[in-house]
Design a protein around this motif. Structure first.
Motif, PDB file in Angstrom:
ATOM      1  N   LYS A  89       0.829  -1.202   0.000  1.00  0.00           N
ATOM      2  CA  LYS A  89       0.000   0.000   0.000  1.00  0.00           C
ATOM      3  C   LYS A  89       0.863   1.252   0.000  1.00  0.00           C
ATOM      4  O   LYS A  89       0.441   2.316  -0.470  1.00  0.00           O
ATOM      5  N   ALA A  90       2.067   1.148   0.564  1.00  0.00           N
ATOM      6  CA  ALA A  90       2.978   2.293   0.608  1.00  0.00           C
ATOM      7  C   ALA A  90       4.409   1.798   0.718  1.00  0.00           C
ATOM      8  O   ALA A  90       4.666   0.700   1.226  1.00  0.00           O
ATOM      9  N   ILE A 113       3.617   4.423  -8.260  1.00  0.00           N
ATOM     10  CA  ILE A 113       2.952   5.639  -7.776  1.00  0.00           C
ATOM     11  C   ILE A 113       1.804   6.024  -8.701  1.00  0.00           C
ATOM     12  O   ILE A 113       0.703   6.384  -8.249  1.00  0.00           O
ATOM     13  N   GLY A 118       1.514   4.566  -2.448  1.00  0.00           N
ATOM     14  CA  GLY A 118       1.852   5.597  -1.482  1.00  0.00           C
ATOM     15  C   GLY A 118       3.344   5.653  -1.209  1.00  0.00           C
ATOM     16  O   GLY A 118       4.064   4.662  -1.351  1.00  0.00           O
ATOM     17  N   TYR A 212       2.848  17.012   2.847  1.00  0.00           N
ATOM     18  CA  TYR A 212       2.226  15.913   2.106  1.00  0.00           C
ATOM     19  C   TYR A 212       1.684  16.456   0.795  1.00  0.00           C
ATOM     20  O   TYR A 212       1.544  17.670   0.622  1.00  0.00           O
ATOM     21  N   GLU A 214      -0.771  14.943  -2.947  1.00  0.00           N
ATOM     22  CA  GLU A 214      -1.110  13.932  -3.939  1.00  0.00           C
ATOM     23  C   GLU A 214      -0.244  14.202  -5.154  1.00  0.00           C
ATOM     24  O   GLU A 214      -0.141  15.350  -5.602  1.00  0.00           O
ATOM     25  N   GLY A 218      -0.566   9.073  -6.970  1.00  0.00           N
ATOM     26  CA  GLY A 218      -0.401   8.489  -5.637  1.00  0.00           C
ATOM     27  C   GLY A 218      -0.390   9.540  -4.543  1.00  0.00           C
ATOM     28  O   GLY A 218      -0.781  10.698  -4.762  1.00  0.00           O
ATOM     29  N   ARG A 219       0.071   9.150  -3.360  1.00  0.00           N
ATOM     30  CA  ARG A 219       0.106  10.031  -2.197  1.00  0.00           C
ATOM     31  C   ARG A 219       1.510  10.008  -1.597  1.00  0.00           C
ATOM     32  O   ARG A 219       2.128   8.942  -1.503  1.00  0.00           O
ATOM     33  N   TYR A 247      -1.853   7.653   6.019  1.00  0.00           N
ATOM     34  CA  TYR A 247      -2.294   8.532   4.931  1.00  0.00           C
ATOM     35  C   TYR A 247      -1.757   8.046   3.598  1.00  0.00           C
ATOM     36  O   TYR A 247      -2.493   7.969   2.608  1.00  0.00           O
ATOM     37  N   ALA A 248      -0.473   7.705   3.558  1.00  0.00           N
ATOM     38  CA  ALA A 248       0.131   7.263   2.301  1.00  0.00           C
ATOM     39  C   ALA A 248      -0.480   5.952   1.814  1.00  0.00           C
ATOM     40  O   ALA A 248      -0.594   5.718   0.601  1.00  0.00           O
ATOM     41  N   GLY A 250      -3.528   5.122   2.035  1.00  0.00           N
ATOM     42  CA  GLY A 250      -4.848   5.376   1.463  1.00  0.00           C
ATOM     43  C   GLY A 250      -5.927   4.544   2.131  1.00  0.00           C
ATOM     44  O   GLY A 250      -5.718   3.936   3.183  1.00  0.00           O
TER      45      GLY A 250
END
Length: 251
Positions: A89-90, A113, A118, A212, A214, A218-219, A247-248, A250
């Motif tokens: 996920k990151a 990304i 993330g 941070y 977007e 991605g984040r 957060y990254a 998602g």
């Protein structure tokens, strides 16, 4: 005498078998639990090596166990390929330094990304990949210089983000405080450094330290703290880091 040699050989064989079993068990433990959302902690260094890296890995692994997140840590850049990256996920760059990915690995990470992956940068993640413009935009800035480790005051500007919602307006910490260059003006700054609270700041009144955004599908989240081993034993810093990772990752 011959019998004694045979006994020693048997002992060596048994010992080797036991070591092999132990290594297999450790390798099995290192594999990502596919039943949980997973993150990759990448800590390769081609420049300065931060002695806090083992503390950082252990702290993120502990956070993972406490929050149902599978954590895999590696300094092997070959994991940056499409088949492997899609498991996460990151991806966390934990005090990476220098040129850590080759062109093929960079391209795979860009695709990751763009597909919604993330990114989390911790401390020296900004001291990484100076010849890769896309990465500069992703991480948000490049490291320029730093004074000695000392106490400074972080001014929390935005408490709407989960990584800063619980922080005091003025957050005093001891760390190594980076000055930045090539700052991506599109990042959303969550906190700045009060340069009057310490010696050696060079970014002026608007000295970003946590941000941070977007980016490219991605984040990305970056926190400049984490130079010292003690950082990874600070409850507030760990809570801040966990929220940034989430957060990254998602939804």
């Amino acid at each position: 005498m011959k019998n004694r040699v045979l006994d020693l050989r048997e002992i060596l064989i048994i010992a080797m078998l036991l070591i092999g079993c132990s290594m297999q068990q450790e390798e099995a433990k290192a594999q990502v639990d596919s039943t949980k959302p997973a993150i990759l902690v990448f800590y390769k260094t081609a420049g300065f090596y931060h002695e806090s890296i083992p503390e950082g890995i252990a702290a993120i692994q502990k956070l993972g166990k406490e929050n149902n997140i599978a954590v895999e840590a590696t300094k092997d850049a070959s994991v940056f390929n499409d088949d492997n990256l899609k498991k996460y996920k990151a991806v966390v760059f934990l005090s990476t330094t220098g040129d850590v990915l080759n062109l093929q690995e960079q391209t795979a990470f860009e695709r990751y990304i763009k597909k919604g992956g993330g990114f989390v940068g911790i401390h020296a993640a900004t001291d990484t990949e100076y010849d890769w413009p896309w990465y500069n935009q992703l991480v948000g800035a490049y490291f320029d210089s730093h004074p000695a480790v000392q106490k400074a005051t972080i001014l929390v500007k935005d408490k709407k983000h989960p990584s800063t919602a619980f922080l005091p307006d003025k957050w005093e910490r001891i760390d190594e405080w980076y000055n930045f260059k090539s700052i991506n003006l599109k990042v959303k700054v969550l906190a700045t450094l009060d340069e009057t609270s310490y010696k050696g700041g060079k970014n002026g009144a608007n000295h970003p330290i946590i941000w941070y955004h977007e980016f490219d599908g991605g984040r990305a989240f970056y926190t400049a703290g984490g130079h010292t081993p003690e950082s990874y034993r600070e409850p507030l810093f760990l809570q801040h880091l966990l929220a940034g990772i989430k957060y990254a990752m998602g939804k």
